[in-house]
Design a protein around this motif. Structure first.
Motif, mmCIF file in Angstrom:
data_model
loop_
_atom_site.group_PDB
_atom_site.id
_atom_site.type_symbol
_atom_site.label_atom_id
_atom_site.label_comp_id
_atom_site.label_asym_id
_atom_site.label_seq_id
_atom_site.Cartn_x
_atom_site.Cartn_y
_atom_site.Cartn_z
ATOM 1 N N GLU A 303 0.823 -1.204 0.000
ATOM 2 C CA GLU A 303 0.000 0.000 0.000
ATOM 3 C C GLU A 303 0.859 1.257 0.000
ATOM 4 N N GLU A 304 0.603 2.062 -0.982
ATOM 5 C CA GLU A 304 1.369 3.303 -1.119
ATOM 6 C C GLU A 304 1.132 4.215 0.085
ATOM 7 N N GLU A 305 -0.130 4.203 0.579
ATOM 8 C CA GLU A 305 -0.486 5.072 1.696
ATOM 9 C C GLU A 305 0.310 4.702 2.956
ATOM 10 N N LEU A 306 0.415 3.388 3.205
ATOM 11 C CA LEU A 306 1.156 2.943 4.385
ATOM 12 C C LEU A 306 2.632 3.316 4.265
ATOM 13 N N GLN A 307 3.156 3.202 3.068
ATOM 14 C CA GLN A 307 4.563 3.563 2.859
ATOM 15 C C GLN A 307 4.788 5.040 3.162
ATOM 16 N N ARG A 308 3.783 5.851 2.759
ATOM 17 C CA ARG A 308 3.894 7.279 3.025
ATOM 18 C C ARG A 308 3.891 7.541 4.536
ATOM 19 N N TRP A 309 3.023 6.802 5.230
ATOM 20 C CA TRP A 309 2.946 6.987 6.680
ATOM 21 C C TRP A 309 4.261 6.569 7.353
ATOM 22 N N VAL A 310 4.824 5.484 6.876
ATOM 23 C CA VAL A 310 6.090 5.012 7.454
ATOM 24 C C VAL A 310 7.162 6.077 7.260
ATOM 25 N N LYS A 311 7.188 6.635 6.049
ATOM 26 C CA LYS A 311 8.166 7.674 5.745
ATOM 27 C C LYS A 311 7.967 8.889 6.657
ATOM 28 N N ASP A 312 6.711 9.234 6.833
ATOM 29 C CA ASP A 312 6.340 10.357 7.680
ATOM 30 C C ASP A 312 6.820 10.110 9.117
ATOM 31 N N THR A 313 6.605 8.886 9.580
ATOM 32 C CA THR A 313 7.017 8.518 10.928
ATOM 33 C C THR A 313 8.527 8.691 11.098
ATOM 34 N N ARG A 314 9.260 8.228 10.091
ATOM 35 C CA ARG A 314 10.717 8.309 10.147
ATOM 36 C C ARG A 314 11.176 9.767 10.236
ATOM 37 N N SER A 315 10.567 10.604 9.416
ATOM 38 C CA SER A 315 11.038 11.983 9.346
ATOM 39 C C SER A 315 10.638 12.791 10.574
ATOM 40 N N ARG A 316 9.691 12.240 11.365
ATOM 41 C CA ARG A 316 9.234 12.998 12.522
ATOM 42 C C ARG A 316 9.883 12.549 13.833
ATOM 43 N N ALA A 317 10.899 11.700 13.726
ATOM 44 C CA ALA A 317 11.552 11.192 14.933
ATOM 45 C C ALA A 317 12.092 12.351 15.773
ATOM 46 N N ARG A 318 12.409 13.451 15.096
ATOM 47 C CA ARG A 318 12.955 14.616 15.799
ATOM 48 C C ARG A 318 11.995 15.132 16.872
ATOM 49 N N GLU A 319 10.675 15.040 16.598
ATOM 50 C CA GLU A 319 9.687 15.522 17.570
ATOM 51 C C GLU A 319 9.798 14.765 18.884
#
Lengths: 714, 232
Positions: A303-319
């Protein structure tokens, strides 16, 4: 009698044999009927489920069965907001009177006052929150300078702030890559960078230890604004008699925290809303991925949507990094390393990257690690239970009012936790609503109304309010400024020791039922003992209100749901329209086939008539044929529809793949339910259409005279 | 004793916008037990006359009495009942119900009448199957029979209710002459055995020759009623 029986028997025999003899026609008509019944059964059971979901969601969370509001209102009551925002309602000046009058109407169980609006909530970003804690630590140290424990806490907090500054600097550097350094606002950006760099050097912190308050001021004024996430969010709230609300809407429950103590000010945030808007994005994304994987068997790999969410999660580790001070960060490392089987010495950023490097194989394990190891150390929601938040909203005349309320918990509704309708609206006490709205008591409301009449303006629009503001001393303005001043004062006082206690006292003061009831409300929900007698009670309530001179409009929950209700209505309309079109076409086709059949059998019918068959015999024969086909194939279609519904249920329902569907289905999936009525309705409909389409051919058959049998040409 | 009284009957019907005078004043008496042939060229009005006698149609003016009843005074329902109980029909193209077996086709009018037990019905139908010489075809469908056999079924169906009168409109027109001959013989047999009155239209002289009397019609009028000596 016997004659009838014999005739009926031969009629049936001929009819059935005709059906078999012309099986192509029979099957064509049958299939049309079957598909029709199928559509009606599946469609209506889906519609029924949507209806039921809506009914539960709306009646159980905000609507009740009936709603009343001032008949002088310009707009209509829309519980969930309309296209142009919230409804424009005239206030009900004294709710107590409404309660008294309508409470006597038979079948009325409860009347719950309400005022629905939107407001701005300051959530604070991580920087804000951490600085506030730093200030608290500084104060504590000043109070007891020798306390080693306090000193250690302060040091950890300072390290946290330094880390935040480092993260901010990094973020700013990245942002700078994208921006032309010599473009517009270049000098401003350079100054900002200088401020940040100033706070990052050790010299600043040596100075901080000498004069912490000056250092704090610098950080709050110069550095905080550079943090990129905004510190505001909108909430939609209903101001109400919270005790009555919780009692009336039995499905309502406090998900986390406690109920608002009786009569006190406070807010329960909508759980659904909190999940969507207040939750730490990483946690939210993990929840969403888990939900998709568990219920819809979606896979990250596909699922493309899930991949996007995973990517989003990775990039937000800073929070997450930003939330942890060095002590906590060390603890997090200690916990994550074994859980993730990471090499010794791997640091938190790398560990977080490892944690959020999600795939289908490790997701469930990492999800568990996140919630068991990391989450307890994090501030998962921007607003936590126990926080006191400031809610600001434009009052009746456009001036901003603000109140501080304590967050007692999250509110959700049993059975419809995931509904897009219930749980998105927060619940606030009525007094706070009245403060926000700009009216306090019925006296004030009356006074205002009087003033307005004196001014000759029936409705004070924003432009008019502005004009009044610049146009000198209007009496109306006086009232508003007094009100606004009172609140400004409270805001100003917040944070200063002694007077802060006074504000606290107001926050925790318990209002009497009397105080709650006597005052303004915008609308009121009425709950009935017997929801089945809604029409009757609506009329009775309206009559009682009219008799008592209360200028109220009484509408049912469906009407009150506004756009939501209309949307369901629209949907039902579309279904009905589709069914009508389908059956219209079916009618024409069946009619045509039957006419052809009747014409082809003119000679046979004529013969029967000549031999002595009455008209009713031949008409009966045709009707039996069509009714048999309809019933047999209609039942088959209904059964098939039942099967389709069962299969849909067995496979977890129709997934709500969009917010709109989520909302419509009152949850993540639609589980259609076969209702007896839908089956019966479909059969009646199918039968009706079939018989209607057989009427003309039956008429043709009836008109056949025996002469046709005699005609010699063949 | 007369079974049919036709007096000064005219029949006018509309064909598009033109009035067609099918009958222009026909008078006729048919006695019980007659084997009567109505002859005349096409368009002469013989089918119209048969329709009026068969209670399928009512006259424009004049009187048609069947079994003593004035047909113009009867309702559609009563006329249908009269046909069911008093009259049997044999058609040029047999007009059997295709979905019913031979036995069931013959039984059909009995079922419409009602009143007989299954055994009684079976006895009657089987008797007629034998009498018309199609005993072994009871379970066949009409489509499995030859033209002559089908017309025998039709004769049996017309007779099964034991009507006072059997009307046959060109019963042999769709049959070859030998088969047609056989059908006329069969009808004649039935006429002799039970005394059933037969009225049939034809323009085949060989068929006419079997009649006890011939009514010749031309231009909507009875030209002549002649007795056929051979059979008298």
């Amino acid at each position: 009698m016997r004659a009838r029986l014999d005739a009926t028997r031969v009629l049936l025999r001929i009819a059935f044999r005709n059906l078999v003899a012309s099986r192509v026609r029979t099957v064509i008509i049958g299939l049309i009927v079957l598909v029709g019944a199928l559509i009606v059964v599946v469609g209506s059971s889906m519609m029924e489920s949507i209806d039921q979901g809506m009914r539960t969601s709306i009646q159980g969370s905000l609507g009740g069965q009936l709603q009343v509001y001032s008949s002088a209102s310009e707009g209509q009551l829309e519980l969930y907001g309309g296209i142009r925002g919230e409804s424009l309602l005239e206030p009900i000046p004294d709710f107590a009177r409404v309660k008294e009058v309508l409470g006597k109407v038979p079948n009325v169980k409860m009347i719950v006052p309400m005022g629905i609006d939107q407001a701005l909530v300051a959530t604070g970003n991580v920087f804000d929150v951490t600085l506030a804690k730093l200030r608290e630590d500084v104060r504590q140290l000043q109070a007891s300078p020798g306390d080693a424990e306090v000193r250690r806490g302060l040091e950890a907090r300072k390290a946290h702030v330094q880390r935040l500054i480092a993260l901010l600097a990094e973020e700013l550097t990245q942002a700078r890559v994208l921006v032309d350094p010599n473009g517009r606002d270049a000098s401003l950006r350079k100054a900002q960078r200088a401020d940040l760099d100033h706070a990052a050097v050790p010299a600043f912190w040596i100075e901080f230890d000498r004069d912490p308050l000056a250092g704090l001021e610098f950080l709050e004024n110069k550095v905080t604004p550079l943090a990129m996430d905004s510190g505001f969010t909108f909430i939609r709230y209903v101001g109400t008699d919270v005790a009555a609300f919780m009692k009336a809407f039995e499905l309502a429950e406090v998900a986390e925290g406690t109920a608002i103590p009786p009569g006190q000010r406070g807010i329960l945030l909508g759980k659904q809303y909190a999940e969507e808007w207040l939750k730490l994005k990483n946690a939210r994304r993990l929840d969403q991925i888990k939900d998709k994987r568990d219920r819809f068997h979606a896979r990250i790999a596909k699922e493309e949507e899930l991949q996007r969410w995973v990517k989003d999660t990775r990039s937000r580790a800073r929070e997450i990094l930003a939330q942890l001070d060095p002590l906590q960060a060390a603890e997090a490392e200690r916990r994550l390393r074994p859980a993730l089987e990471a090499p010794a010495g791997e640091e938190l950023p790398a560990l977080l990257a490892r944690l959020f490097d999600l795939d289908d194989a490790n997701f469930d394990r990492h999800y568990q690690v996140f919630y068991e190891q990391l989450a307890p150390m994090l501030r998962l929601y921007k607003i936590s239970v126990g926080d006191v938040i400031t809610i600001k909203a434009p009052g009746k005349t456009g001036a901003f009012n603000a109140v501080n309320v304590k967050v007692y918990g999250f509110i959700q509704y049993r059975g419809i936790e995931k509904s897009g309708i219930a749980g998105t609206t927060s619940v606030v006490d009525l007094q706070s609503f009245r403060d926000l709205y700009g009216y306090v008591t019925s006296d004030k409301a009356e006074e205002l109304a009087k003033i307005r009449t004196q001014m000759g303006a029936t409705q004070v629009s924003r432009e008019e309010a502005e004009a009044a503001l610049f146009g000198g001393e209007g009496p109306g303005r006086q009232v508003e400024t007094t009100r606004a001043a009172a609140i400004d004062e409270r805001q100003l006082l917040a944070g200063v020791g002694a007077k802060r206690k006074a504000a606290k006292a107001e926050e925790t003061r318990a209002y009497t039922q009397e105080e709650i009831d006597h005052g303004v409300a915008l609308n009121a929900a009425i709950l009935l003992h017997d929801p089945g007698r809604i029409r009757e009670s609506q009329a009775a309530v309206q009559a009682a209100a009219d008799a008592a001179g209360l200028k109220l409009k009484v509408i049912d929950w469906e009407a009150a749901s506004g756009m939501v209700g209309q949307f369901v209505l629209l949907l039902r309309g579309i279904l009905i329209f589709a069914v009508i079109i389908f059956f219209g076409v079916a009618l024409v086709i069946i009619n045509n086939a039957m006419v052809m059949a009747a014409l082809a059998r003119v000679k046979e019918v004529g013969t029967m008539r000549a031999i002595g068959a009455q008209r009713r015999f031949v008409v009966g024969m045709l009707l039996v044929e069509i009714i048999t086909v309809s019933v047999v194939f209609g039942l088959a279609g209904a059964a098939l529809g039942g099967g389709v519904v069962a299969v849909i249920r067995a496979t977890g329902g129709i997934p709500a793949t969009s917010d709109l569907l989520f909302f419509l289905f009152s949850g993540p999936a639609l589980l259609p339910r076969i209702g007896g009525t839908s089956v019966v309705a479909s059969l009646v409909l199918v039968l009706g259409v079939a018989v209607a389409s057989a009427l003309y051919p039956a008429w043709i058959a009836m008109r056949v005279t025996p002469v046709e049998a005699m005609s010699t040409e063949d | 004793m007369s079974i049919i009284q036709v007096r000064d009957v005219t029949k006018v019907y509309l064909l598009g916008k033109t009035q067609v005078h099918a009958l222009r004043g026909v008078s006729l008496t048919v006695d019980k037990g007659e084997f009567l042939s109505v002859a005349g060229p096409s368009g002469s009005g013989k089918t119209t006359l048969l329709n009026l006698i068969g209670c399928v149609d009512t006259p424009t003016t004049g009187l048609v009495e069947v079994g003593g009843l004035d047909t113009s005074k009867l309702t559609e329902r009563a006329l249908t009942d009269l046909r069911l109980h008093q009259i049997g029909f044999i058609f040029q193209s047999f007009n059997l119900v295709q979905v019913l077996s031979v036995f069931q086709n013959i039984e059909f009018p009995l079922l419409l009448q009602g009143g007989l037990t299954k055994a009684e019905r079976a006895a009657r139908v089987n008797g007629l199957l034998e009498a018309t010489g199609i005993g072994e075809y009871g379970r066949h469908r009409p489509s499995e029979l030859s033209g002559g056999q089908r017309q025998r079924v039709a004769v049996a169906r017309a007779l099964v209710t034991r009507p006072a009168l059997v009307l046959a409109d060109e019963p042999t027109a769709n049959l070859d002459s030998q088969t047609g001959q056989n059908i006329i013989d069969l009808m004649r047999d039935m006429n002799r055995k039970d005394g059933t009155t037969f009225i049939f239209s034809t323009h085949d002289p060989k068929v006419m020759a079997h009649a006890s009397a011939i009514i010749r019609i031309a231009d909507g009028l009875v030209a002549v009623r002649e007795l056929v000596g051979a059979t008298a």
